[in-house]
Design an enzyme around this catalytic site. Structure first.
Site, PDB file in Angstrom:
ATOM      1  N   CYS A  80       0.833  -1.209   0.000  1.00 52.90           N
ATOM      2  CA  CYS A  80       0.000   0.000   0.000  1.00 52.90           C
ATOM      3  C   CYS A  80       0.862   1.250   0.000  1.00 52.90           C
ATOM      4  O   CYS A  80       0.489   2.283  -0.562  1.00 52.90           O
ATOM      5  CB  CYS A  80      -0.931  -0.009   1.202  1.00 52.90           C
TER       6      CYS A  80
ATOM      7  N   HIS B 246      -1.049   0.885   7.784  1.00 55.07           N
ATOM      8  CA  HIS B 246      -1.671   0.961   6.472  1.00 55.07           C
ATOM      9  C   HIS B 246      -1.585   2.389   5.939  1.00 55.07           C
ATOM     10  O   HIS B 246      -1.776   3.351   6.690  1.00 55.07           O
ATOM     11  CB  HIS B 246      -3.130   0.520   6.560  1.00 55.07           C
TER      12      HIS B 246
ATOM     13  N   ASN C 127      -8.517   4.456  -0.004  1.00 55.96           N
ATOM     14  CA  ASN C 127      -7.953   3.242   0.559  1.00 55.96           C
ATOM     15  C   ASN C 127      -7.503   2.332  -0.583  1.00 55.96           C
ATOM     16  O   ASN C 127      -8.318   1.909  -1.402  1.00 55.96           O
ATOM     17  CB  ASN C 127      -9.012   2.527   1.410  1.00 55.96           C
TER      18      ASN C 127
END
Length: 486
Positions: A68, A224, A249
């Site tokens: 990510c 994250h 996201n």
């Protein structure tokens, strides 16, 4: 039917096989390797293309690889066409065009210069679908190709499992990146951060991260990274002014059920036409967060410095272009120049640099350490990010102003610094921002521990003319001014 793929280029240095997926194992990727197949884009999508016409459809989705941090950093390339073409050179022959060979080239900024990485376009798939990164528009393939080139640069896809957004942004931009902690900052500092985010949202990439889970309306996970895709001001029916932050996201699904989420109850406080402006066009994984919610739920913000039309890096604090830049390489050598931190009497053994500032200037001094040999282990750094990466040392940087060329070194280092890191950190690149008056300055980069060996790159970026030279005792080195573009 897709065109035939036989006879196309296959990269012998990063072939479509398990060795390119994992090297040492130990990640959740390892058990899936035997199920992964390699397909070219024309075998995955009927009419593949590099880019999408709508930038909103170019947002990245993560897949099963824990990168990510890299996907969030890739948003920087959607902020600047010039930067995109620097990283993904134009003129490459794509699918269904004469001359297509299945070969692509990407560029990354590595330790002071741009390096080219050539790959084939065989991409990891589960079934007939890409299993790692892809765009919202699944017919656009620039992101999975860039991810593959980055994986080759690091040795395997597995090496991208967890990392630092700031490092990926430096690799993609060759510039400066700042990380702002939202946990310890005073209210006035937080307001200043939000103001700069609002001013710069259209010119530079902004990411945010959750380092540990908190109690709240949504489940944002931990360790994250997210992308900030927009910041807007709004007004309720009662005249209350709001700052709303749109967050993406990379999982590609909404994970926020807060008051200003897709189905949040706060939208009723706005006129329908006003709320429609915010809710219309939300992509998969995007959601709005009000500034107070944002400060409560997220731990840090990462912001890259913008680049102007002349390709000069701009200060994120003053908008001044940093027209003058110079860089020098150095090393910490055991028993010679590895003096350790200021806690050691051997601190003066560290490499020493002269910096000449010719006029009042905003100056950034950036220290980048070259990572050591890959050890394949996991460890937690001071930034609470767990990553499998090459070892980094705790490093620091300090600056003193000196009145003349001949001076007492011991007396100087005991005097207050003009600028310096508050502590040594495990960052791959750190930088200091200074407002410097004309004159000479002594710059000393150091590791925390004495006799720690390693290579480093020292860069100076300034709004005014500067000159940087390695300080050698009993040797006069004339100063010269260097002006360059990044």
């Amino acid at each position: 039917m897709p065109p035939p793929t036989s006879g196309l280029f296959v990269d012998p240095d990063f072939p479509p096989c398990v060795s390119s997926l994992v090297r040492r194992g130990g990640t959740p990727l390892s058990p899936l390797c035997e199920r992964i197949t390699w397909l070219r884009p024309q075998e995955v999508w009927p009419s593949p293309r590099l880019f999408t016409e709508d930038p909103r459809l170019g947002l990245g989705r993560q897949g099963i690889l824990g990168d990510c941090w890299f996907i969030s950093a890739c948003f920087a390339l959607q902020k600047s066409t010039k930067l995109l073409h620097q990283v993904f050179p134009t003129g490459q022959c794509t699918w269904n065009k004469p001359g297509y060979t299945g070969r692509f080239t990407c560029r990354f900024w590595q330790f002071g210069y741009w390096v080219e990485v050539t790959i084939d376009d065989c991409l990891p798939c589960l079934g007939q679908k890409l299993c790692f990164s892809h765009c919202q528009d699944q017919g656009a393939f620039w992101l999975p190709l860039l991810e593959k080139a980055y994986a080759k640069l690091h040795g395997s896809y597995e090496s991208l499992w967890a990392g630092q957004v700031v490092d990926a942004l430096v690799d993609l931009t060759g510039g400066l990146v700042e990380r702002w902690s939202l946990e310890d900052a005073e209210i006035s500092i937080r307001k200043k951060m939000l103001c700069r985010m609002l001013d710069l949202k259209d010119r530079c990439a902004i990411s945010c991260s959750v380092l540990h889970s908190k109690e709240g309306a949504g489940d944002l996970g931990e360790f994250h990274a997210f992308t900030i895709t927009d910041i807007q001001q709004g007004v309720t029916n009662y005249g209350q002014e709001l700052i709303l932050i749109r967050v993406h996201n990379p999982w590609g699904r909404s994970c926020w059920s807060g008051a200003w989420g897709r189905k949040g109850d706060k939208w009723a406080l706005m006129d329908k036409s006003e709320s429609a402006k915010f809710l219309c066009g939300l992509q998969d994984g995007e959601f709005w967060v009000e500034k107070e919610e944002f400060l409560q739920e997220f731990n840090e913000v990462i912001m890259s410095f913008p680049v102007d039309e002349m390709e000069h890096i701009q200060s994120i604090w003053t908008d001044c272009p940093l027209l003058h830049t110079q860089q020098l390489y150095g090393s910490w050598v055991k028993g010679q120049t590895a003096g350790g931190s200021r806690n050691n009497v051997s601190f003066t053994d560290n490499p020493k640099f002269w910096l000449l500032v010719r006029e009042q200037s905003e100056v950034y001094l950036a220290l980048m350490q070259r990572p050591q040999t890959h050890d394949g282990t996991y460890r937690s750094h001071s930034r609470n990010v767990i990553s499998k990466s090459t070892p980094l040392y705790a490093v620091g940087l300090h600056v003193w102003k000196v009145e003349k060329r001949r001076f007492n070194l011991q007396k100087t280092i005991l005097s207050p610094v003009v600028a310096g890191t508050s502590s040594h950190s495990y960052d791959r690149q750190l930088h200091l921002r200074c407002e410097l008056s004309p004159g000479y300055y002594l710059v000393i980069p150091s590791t925390f521990l004495r006799d720690t060996e390693g290579d480093f790159l020292l860069r100076v970026l300034s709004s005014g003319p500067i000159a940087l030279r390695l300080r050698l005792f009993k040797l006069y080195i004339p100063f010269t001014t260097v002006t360059a573009k990044i």
